[in-house]
Design an enzyme around this catalytic site. Structure first.
Site, PDB file in Angstrom:
ATOM      1  N   SER A   8       0.672  -1.152  -0.011  1.00  0.00           N
ATOM      2  CA  SER A   8       0.196   0.036   0.110  1.00  0.00           C
ATOM      3  C   SER A   8       0.848   1.107   0.131  1.00  0.00           C
ATOM      4  O   SER A   8       1.662   1.427   0.840  1.00  0.00           O
ATOM      5  CB  SER A   8      -0.933   0.042   1.324  1.00  0.00           C
ATOM      6  OG  SER A   8      -1.476   1.420   1.275  1.00  0.00           O
ATOM      7  N   HIS A  31      -1.337  -1.305  -4.221  1.00  0.00           N
ATOM      8  CA  HIS A  31      -2.582  -0.958  -3.735  1.00  0.00           C
ATOM      9  C   HIS A  31      -2.536   0.385  -3.354  1.00  0.00           C
ATOM     10  O   HIS A  31      -1.795   0.964  -2.659  1.00  0.00           O
ATOM     11  CB  HIS A  31      -2.591  -1.632  -2.335  1.00  0.00           C
ATOM     12  CG  HIS A  31      -3.946  -1.658  -1.428  1.00  0.00           C
ATOM     13  ND1 HIS A  31      -4.881  -2.510  -1.868  1.00  0.00           N
ATOM     14  CD2 HIS A  31      -4.258  -0.768  -0.555  1.00  0.00           C
ATOM     15  CE1 HIS A  31      -5.975  -2.140  -1.082  1.00  0.00           C
ATOM     16  NE2 HIS A  31      -5.397  -0.957  -0.191  1.00  0.00           N
ATOM     17  N   ASP A  33      -4.931   3.665  -1.893  1.00  0.00           N
ATOM     18  CA  ASP A  33      -5.996   3.834  -1.150  1.00  0.00           C
ATOM     19  C   ASP A  33      -6.292   5.268  -1.401  1.00  0.00           C
ATOM     20  O   ASP A  33      -5.892   6.414  -1.212  1.00  0.00           O
ATOM     21  CB  ASP A  33      -5.449   3.856   0.474  1.00  0.00           C
ATOM     22  CG  ASP A  33      -5.212   2.453   0.846  1.00  0.00           C
ATOM     23  OD1 ASP A  33      -6.099   1.461   0.849  1.00  0.00           O
ATOM     24  OD2 ASP A  33      -4.112   1.912   1.410  1.00  0.00           O
ATOM     25  N   MET A  35      -9.127   8.213  -0.381  1.00  0.00           N
ATOM     26  CA  MET A  35      -9.638   8.408   0.967  1.00  0.00           C
ATOM     27  C   MET A  35     -10.426   9.865   0.736  1.00  0.00           C
ATOM     28  O   MET A  35      -9.569  10.683   0.329  1.00  0.00           O
ATOM     29  CB  MET A  35      -9.033   8.377   2.127  1.00  0.00           C
ATOM     30  CG  MET A  35      -8.370   6.999   2.243  1.00  0.00           C
ATOM     31  SD  MET A  35      -7.496   7.186   3.865  1.00  0.00           S
ATOM     32  CE  MET A  35      -6.339   5.466   3.838  1.00  0.00           C
ATOM     33  N   HIS A  64      -8.472   0.956  -3.883  1.00  0.00           N
ATOM     34  CA  HIS A  64      -9.212   0.733  -2.772  1.00  0.00           C
ATOM     35  C   HIS A  64      -9.922   1.974  -2.501  1.00  0.00           C
ATOM     36  O   HIS A  64      -9.310   2.977  -1.942  1.00  0.00           O
ATOM     37  CB  HIS A  64      -8.262   0.065  -1.616  1.00  0.00           C
ATOM     38  CG  HIS A  64      -9.183   0.048  -0.487  1.00  0.00           C
ATOM     39  ND1 HIS A  64      -8.608  -0.188   0.945  1.00  0.00           N
ATOM     40  CD2 HIS A  64     -10.402  -0.155  -0.259  1.00  0.00           C
ATOM     41  CE1 HIS A  64      -9.594  -0.340   1.897  1.00  0.00           C
ATOM     42  NE2 HIS A  64     -10.476  -0.093   1.256  1.00  0.00           N
ATOM     43  N   MET A  66     -12.021   4.088  -0.379  1.00  0.00           N
ATOM     44  CA  MET A  66     -12.839   4.503   0.856  1.00  0.00           C
ATOM     45  C   MET A  66     -13.470   6.053   0.616  1.00  0.00           C
ATOM     46  O   MET A  66     -13.042   6.727   1.356  1.00  0.00           O
ATOM     47  CB  MET A  66     -11.717   4.623   1.938  1.00  0.00           C
ATOM     48  CG  MET A  66     -11.249   2.956   2.406  1.00  0.00           C
ATOM     49  SD  MET A  66      -9.616   3.204   3.178  1.00  0.00           S
ATOM     50  CE  MET A  66      -8.521   3.076   1.654  1.00  0.00           C
ATOM     51  N   MET A 135     -11.492  -6.314   5.576  1.00  0.00           N
ATOM     52  CA  MET A 135     -10.608  -5.312   6.308  1.00  0.00           C
ATOM     53  C   MET A 135     -10.162  -5.713   7.782  1.00  0.00           C
ATOM     54  O   MET A 135     -11.211  -6.327   8.570  1.00  0.00           O
ATOM     55  CB  MET A 135     -11.387  -3.739   6.355  1.00  0.00           C
ATOM     56  CG  MET A 135     -11.442  -3.075   5.192  1.00  0.00           C
ATOM     57  SD  MET A 135      -9.814  -2.363   4.504  1.00  0.00           S
ATOM     58  CE  MET A 135      -9.138  -1.873   5.610  1.00  0.00           C
ATOM     59  N   GLY A 140      -8.937   3.789   7.377  1.00  0.00           N
ATOM     60  CA  GLY A 140      -8.645   5.095   7.230  1.00  0.00           C
ATOM     61  C   GLY A 140      -7.092   5.556   7.466  1.00  0.00           C
ATOM     62  O   GLY A 140      -6.721   6.651   7.025  1.00  0.00           O
ATOM     63  N   PHE A 141      -6.260   4.670   8.053  1.00  0.00           N
ATOM     64  CA  PHE A 141      -5.010   4.835   8.481  1.00  0.00           C
ATOM     65  C   PHE A 141      -4.138   3.493   8.462  1.00  0.00           C
ATOM     66  O   PHE A 141      -4.620   2.496   8.761  1.00  0.00           O
ATOM     67  CB  PHE A 141      -4.779   5.537   9.819  1.00  0.00           C
ATOM     68  CG  PHE A 141      -5.632   6.810  10.039  1.00  0.00           C
ATOM     69  CD1 PHE A 141      -4.995   7.834   9.778  1.00  0.00           C
ATOM     70  CD2 PHE A 141      -6.982   6.869  10.465  1.00  0.00           C
ATOM     71  CE1 PHE A 141      -5.840   9.093   9.995  1.00  0.00           C
ATOM     72  CE2 PHE A 141      -7.826   7.945  10.702  1.00  0.00           C
ATOM     73  CZ  PHE A 141      -6.920   8.978  10.246  1.00  0.00           C
ATOM     74  N   GLY A 142      -2.789   3.870   8.094  1.00  0.00           N
ATOM     75  CA  GLY A 142      -1.979   2.611   8.123  1.00  0.00           C
ATOM     76  C   GLY A 142      -1.449   2.530   9.458  1.00  0.00           C
ATOM     77  O   GLY A 142      -1.552   3.386  10.641  1.00  0.00           O
ATOM     78  N   ASP A 173      -6.501  -6.563   4.230  1.00  0.00           N
ATOM     79  CA  ASP A 173      -5.836  -5.203   4.553  1.00  0.00           C
ATOM     80  C   ASP A 173      -5.898  -4.540   5.652  1.00  0.00           C
ATOM     81  O   ASP A 173      -6.900  -4.460   6.425  1.00  0.00           O
ATOM     82  CB  ASP A 173      -6.604  -4.612   3.372  1.00  0.00           C
ATOM     83  CG  ASP A 173      -6.188  -2.914   3.291  1.00  0.00           C
ATOM     84  OD1 ASP A 173      -5.048  -2.609   3.697  1.00  0.00           O
ATOM     85  OD2 ASP A 173      -6.873  -1.940   2.765  1.00  0.00           O
ATOM     86  N   GLY A 174      -4.801  -4.415   6.313  1.00  0.00           N
ATOM     87  CA  GLY A 174      -4.555  -3.785   7.463  1.00  0.00           C
ATOM     88  C   GLY A 174      -3.746  -4.703   8.604  1.00  0.00           C
ATOM     89  O   GLY A 174      -4.222  -5.818   9.025  1.00  0.00           O
ATOM     90  N   GLY A 175      -2.632  -4.081   9.068  1.00  0.00           N
ATOM     91  CA  GLY A 175      -1.983  -4.794  10.115  1.00  0.00           C
ATOM     92  C   GLY A 175      -1.157  -6.215   9.666  1.00  0.00           C
ATOM     93  O   GLY A 175      -0.958  -6.860  10.504  1.00  0.00           O
ATOM     94  N   GLY A 195       1.089  -2.097   4.006  1.00  0.00           N
ATOM     95  CA  GLY A 195       1.708  -0.890   3.846  1.00  0.00           C
ATOM     96  C   GLY A 195       2.940  -0.669   4.760  1.00  0.00           C
ATOM     97  O   GLY A 195       4.023  -0.632   4.232  1.00  0.00           O
ATOM     98  N   SER A 196       2.716  -0.477   6.143  1.00  0.00           N
ATOM     99  CA  SER A 196       3.881  -0.098   7.095  1.00  0.00           C
ATOM    100  C   SER A 196       4.645  -1.331   7.046  1.00  0.00           C
ATOM    101  O   SER A 196       6.290  -1.054   7.125  1.00  0.00           O
ATOM    102  CB  SER A 196       3.525   0.255   8.344  1.00  0.00           C
ATOM    103  OG  SER A 196       2.736  -0.683   8.843  1.00  0.00           O
TER     104      SER A 196
END
Ligand code: DX5
Ligand code: ZN
Length: 222
Positions: A8, A31, A33, A35, A64, A66, A135, A140-142, A173-175, A195-196
């Site tokens: 991401s 990916h 994002d 928003m 993606h 959002m 999700m 909303g946030f990485g 997606d996420g974490g 992402g991170s």
């Protein structure tokens, strides 16, 4: 299972995007994002930026959305040439119509659900989609922590997809990290956004390879 790893660019350097796209050239898809500060409390970019990323990226785009009112706005992202466009079930008035509009414009159609949204409404219509995104954080946030409690939704979807004999990718997606990707793959996911954990690594290609390896390690992965 062949795991798809989609970094991401929410975690990329927005003023050095070309450089940060080149750093993930070994990934399957990028990916993106989008928003709108309305559906989620954060703002990224819109179609002009996505168009430039499309022109610049060495790999295809997994967009993606959002955003509110995907019925109105999602087809425009398919027209930009995105490989796939995923919109949120919670924001759509007529999800099947949106999916058909995306496919008619040459993109794969994806639908996403937030952590608290059940997938029951999707079970009878899985064939309308090419990808379903479960999700694993609040959008909303990485940089948030993976929520394992949502994983049973992947089992529900896997059963519906195999009963109906269609080919639908299951994305999380996420974490997503080298650790959490193992349980997500075991639960049925085959497409992973990170992402991170990718951009936080000194060499994103090393992180991508590690995620790929970890996703394939679980014996029950499909
Ligand atoms: C969050 C976005 C994610 C985000 C993931 O709303 O949809 O794609 O970039 O970031 P990490 O992998 O850091 O949780
Ligand atoms: Zn995302």
């Amino acid at each position: 299972m062949t795991a798809r790893i989609n970094p991401s660019i929410l975690s990329a350097d927005f003023v050095n995007m070309q450089h940060d796209l080149d750093r993930i050239a070994t990934a399957d898809y990028v990916h993106v994002d989008v928003m709108d500060n309305h559906f989620v409390p954060n703002l990224t970019f819109g179609p002009q930026m996505v168009q430039r990323i499309q022109e610049t990226s060495p790999i295809p785009l997994d967009v993606h959305l959002m955003i509110a009112d995907p019925d109105r706005w999602a087809p425009g992202y398919a027209e930009l040439g995105a490989f796939s466009v995923t919109f949120h079930l919670e924001a759509a008035t007529d999800p099947v119509a949106v999916a058909r509009a995306l496919r008619a414009r040459g993109s794969r159609a994806g639908v996403a659900v937030k952590p608290d949204t059940p997938v029951d409404a999707l079970l009878d219509i899985v064939a309308e989609f090419d990808q379903i995104l479960v999700m694993t954080v609040e959008p909303g946030f990485g940089g948030q922590s993976f929520m394992p409690g949502v994983l049973p939704k992947l089992g529900q979807l896997t059963r519906a997809i195999s009963q109906q004999g269609c080919d639908v990718w299951l994305q999380v997606d996420g974490g997503v990290t080298e650790d959490t990707i193992v349980e997500a793959a075991a639960a049925g996911a085959d497409t992973f956004v990170a992402g991170s954990s990718v951009y936080g690594h000194a060499d994103p290609s090393v992180a991508i390879a590690a995620l790929r390896r970890a996703a394939g390690e679980h014996p029950h992965a499909r």
